[in-house]
Design a protein around this motif. Sequence first.
Motif, PDB file in Angstrom:
ATOM      1  N   SER A  24      -0.610 -25.765 -38.871  1.00 43.83           N
ATOM      2  CA  SER A  24       0.858 -25.790 -38.970  1.00 43.83           C
ATOM      3  C   SER A  24       1.355 -27.053 -39.646  1.00 43.83           C
ATOM      4  CB  SER A  24       1.476 -25.665 -37.571  1.00 43.83           C
ATOM      5  OG  SER A  24       0.972 -26.674 -36.714  1.00 43.83           O
ATOM      6  N   ASP A  28       5.043 -28.432 -39.850  1.00 48.30           N
ATOM      7  CA  ASP A  28       5.483 -29.242 -38.696  1.00 48.30           C
ATOM      8  C   ASP A  28       5.447 -30.741 -38.974  1.00 48.30           C
ATOM      9  OD1 ASP A  28       2.811 -29.912 -38.144  1.00 48.30           O
ATOM     10  OD2 ASP A  28       2.646 -28.559 -36.425  1.00 48.30           O
ATOM     11  N   ASP A  84      -2.232 -29.871 -36.951  1.00 45.97           N
ATOM     12  CA  ASP A  84      -0.785 -30.042 -36.797  1.00 45.97           C
ATOM     13  C   ASP A  84      -0.381 -31.511 -36.806  1.00 45.97           C
ATOM     14  OD1 ASP A  84      -1.507 -30.908 -34.212  1.00 45.97           O
ATOM     15  OD2 ASP A  84      -1.072 -28.955 -33.320  1.00 45.97           O
ATOM     16  N   HIS A  86       0.721 -33.329 -34.446  1.00 46.14           N
ATOM     17  CA  HIS A  86       0.294 -34.102 -33.271  1.00 46.14           C
ATOM     18  C   HIS A  86      -1.094 -34.707 -33.484  1.00 46.14           C
ATOM     19  CE1 HIS A  86       3.509 -31.531 -32.065  1.00 46.14           C
ATOM     20  NE2 HIS A  86       2.738 -30.453 -32.167  1.00 46.14           N
ATOM     21  N   ARG A 110      -0.696 -30.997 -25.911  1.00 45.33           N
ATOM     22  CA  ARG A 110       0.086 -30.647 -27.093  1.00 45.33           C
ATOM     23  C   ARG A 110       1.206 -29.666 -26.737  1.00 45.33           C
ATOM     24  NH1 ARG A 110      -3.148 -28.284 -31.729  1.00 45.33           N
ATOM     25  NH2 ARG A 110      -4.760 -27.967 -30.171  1.00 45.33           N
ATOM     26  N   ASN A 111       1.046 -28.985 -25.597  1.00 43.98           N
ATOM     27  CA  ASN A 111       2.065 -27.993 -25.240  1.00 43.98           C
ATOM     28  C   ASN A 111       3.399 -28.642 -24.859  1.00 43.98           C
ATOM     29  OD1 ASN A 111       0.039 -26.217 -25.728  1.00 43.98           O
ATOM     30  ND2 ASN A 111      -0.349 -25.694 -23.590  1.00 43.98           N
ATOM     31  N   VAL A 114       4.641 -30.584 -28.178  1.00 41.55           N
ATOM     32  CA  VAL A 114       5.329 -29.825 -29.234  1.00 41.55           C
ATOM     33  C   VAL A 114       6.707 -29.372 -28.755  1.00 41.55           C
ATOM     34  CG1 VAL A 114       4.413 -27.484 -28.751  1.00 41.55           C
ATOM     35  CG2 VAL A 114       5.027 -28.115 -31.077  1.00 41.55           C
ATOM     36  N   TYR A 318       2.162 -21.293 -22.506  1.00 40.03           N
ATOM     37  CA  TYR A 318       2.106 -21.394 -23.958  1.00 40.03           C
ATOM     38  C   TYR A 318       1.188 -20.338 -24.557  1.00 40.03           C
ATOM     39  CZ  TYR A 318       1.313 -23.271 -28.642  1.00 40.03           C
ATOM     40  OH  TYR A 318       1.218 -23.411 -30.009  1.00 40.03           O
ATOM     41  N   LYS A 320      -0.114 -19.244 -28.741  1.00 40.88           N
ATOM     42  CA  LYS A 320      -0.051 -19.782 -30.100  1.00 40.88           C
ATOM     43  C   LYS A 320       1.000 -19.078 -30.947  1.00 40.88           C
ATOM     44  CE  LYS A 320      -1.758 -22.963 -32.873  1.00 40.88           C
ATOM     45  NZ  LYS A 320      -3.098 -23.568 -32.870  1.00 40.88           N
ATOM     46  N   MET A 322       3.848 -19.059 -30.438  1.00 40.71           N
ATOM     47  CA  MET A 322       5.037 -19.917 -30.448  1.00 40.71           C
ATOM     48  C   MET A 322       5.039 -20.901 -31.609  1.00 40.71           C
ATOM     49  SD  MET A 322       5.232 -20.248 -26.342  1.00 40.71           S
ATOM     50  CE  MET A 322       6.499 -21.468 -26.200  1.00 40.71           C
ATOM     51  N   GLN A 323       3.902 -21.085 -32.238  1.00 39.05           N
ATOM     52  CA  GLN A 323       3.863 -21.926 -33.433  1.00 39.05           C
ATOM     53  C   GLN A 323       4.703 -21.314 -34.563  1.00 39.05           C
ATOM     54  OE1 GLN A 323       0.257 -24.195 -34.608  1.00 39.05           O
ATOM     55  NE2 GLN A 323       0.108 -22.723 -36.278  1.00 39.05           N
ATOM     56  N   LYS A 326       8.806 -22.584 -35.735  1.00 39.54           N
ATOM     57  CA  LYS A 326       9.392 -23.690 -36.488  1.00 39.54           C
ATOM     58  C   LYS A 326       9.946 -23.307 -37.860  1.00 39.54           C
ATOM     59  CE  LYS A 326       6.296 -26.477 -33.989  1.00 39.54           C
ATOM     60  NZ  LYS A 326       5.658 -25.205 -33.583  1.00 39.54           N
TER      61      LYS A 326
END
Length: 459
Positions: A24, A28, A84, A86, A110-111, A114, A318, A320, A322-323, A326
């Motif tokens: 991402s 991101d 990503d 992060h 990371r959850n 992000v 979470y 993925k 949800m990525q 953005k």
Amino acid sequence: TSNKMWGGRFAAGPDAIMEAINASIGFDKRMAAQDIAGSRAHAAMLAATGILTDSDAEAIREGLLTILSEIEEGKFEFSAALEDIHMNVEARLKDLIGEPAGRLHTGRSRNDQVATDFKLWVRDQLDAADEGLQALIRALLSQAEAGADWVMPGFTHLQTAQPVTWGHHMMAYVEMFGRDLSRFRDARKRMNECPLGAAALAGTSFPIDRDMTAEALGFDRPAANSLDAVSDRDFALEFMGAASICAMHLSRFAEELVIWSSAQFRFVALSDRFSTGSSIMPQKKNPDAAELIRAKVGRIFGANTALMIVMKGLPLAYSKDMQEDKEQVFDAADNLMLALAAMTGMVGDMTAERENLAAAAGSGFSTATDLADWLVRVPNLPFRDAHHVTGTLVAMAEKQGCDLPDLTLEQMQSVHAEITQDIFDVLGVDNSVNSRMSYGGTAPAQVRAQVERWKEILK
Ligand code: ARG
């Protein structure tokens, strides 16, 4: 080779296609500043609670500041292998400061990272929309103030209905954009809870201080449920919901500007700065900015719909999927801000064609309702009978190819005997708008009062 951040159990690195679908960083990286702010707040909290030593926290802080300036100066090398923003930041921190970098992720995932970064990013957009809307409302107020008593036709079904004032029409949009403003503000209040410290999904066994990180990042409080904190994307959806409605309002206004600037209407002249020409037809001056603003609602509403569908049916916490949040939000935000700025520029520059507006205001039997109201007031007819008499007079005028004030008193009396000369007073458009003094009506005095009220609100 496997990923340094999580590759302990992996013998092989990812397939190129896996990396392509998973990474991402291409988008991101726009959250780099937010990511670094979140990490700084987290590191400072870890030191304050004794989870990290002060010297490690200091090394982390300095490293993060170096990374921020590398990114700002365009010197940072983003890597898709690091997935990503992060992990790109954390890997660079390791290069810069060594071992302490590996301690930054204590009590964090990371959850929650992000979710925090993205909330900070969206919060900035809520503030940008707020400013953009205020600028647009100010531009509309200037138009309304200048033209509080300029008459124009008001429409229903895009057919001439009753005369209104230019100021009143502008102020209708002020009300709409004012509600948009309050929707963005309302969303900001509701979203301002900090996910950081929710960790992967269950919270952490480290003695973290979530109030401290929440406060450092400008949140009102920490989010109260760790599962919810990492799963929630309502804040993005509320932003896009409010953005969709705002874009719809912009689109309606843009449509009016397209119609009004046409040779057939000539209600407004758009400035050269916000128009374009044609490469073949030399006479053309096209309202492209208005047309593009009109179209943006499709794109913004599409982004909103896309994220709604991504989120529906996702089990906690979470996933993925949800990525995919953005890019939709970035695109919706960019285009909303652009549309707001373009509309503000167009409104600031445009000139109302006062004489054309006035001429149009009096045509199309626009004062027929005034005539009917006179029949109610003077000979005291029931409104339905007055409506019928007026309709007969309109038909008579239409047949003769003239407007209502062009009929003679005798002709009017042939339809209703009690009509007197006074009736001609109410057939003028100025009289019509001046008489509409009911609260919220189009009378110039009402319009000016609303302009003053909005100036007070925006102070
Ligand atoms: N790049 C990810 C995103 O945008 C960050 C979170 C990844 N978390 C995870 N457990 N893989 O959602």
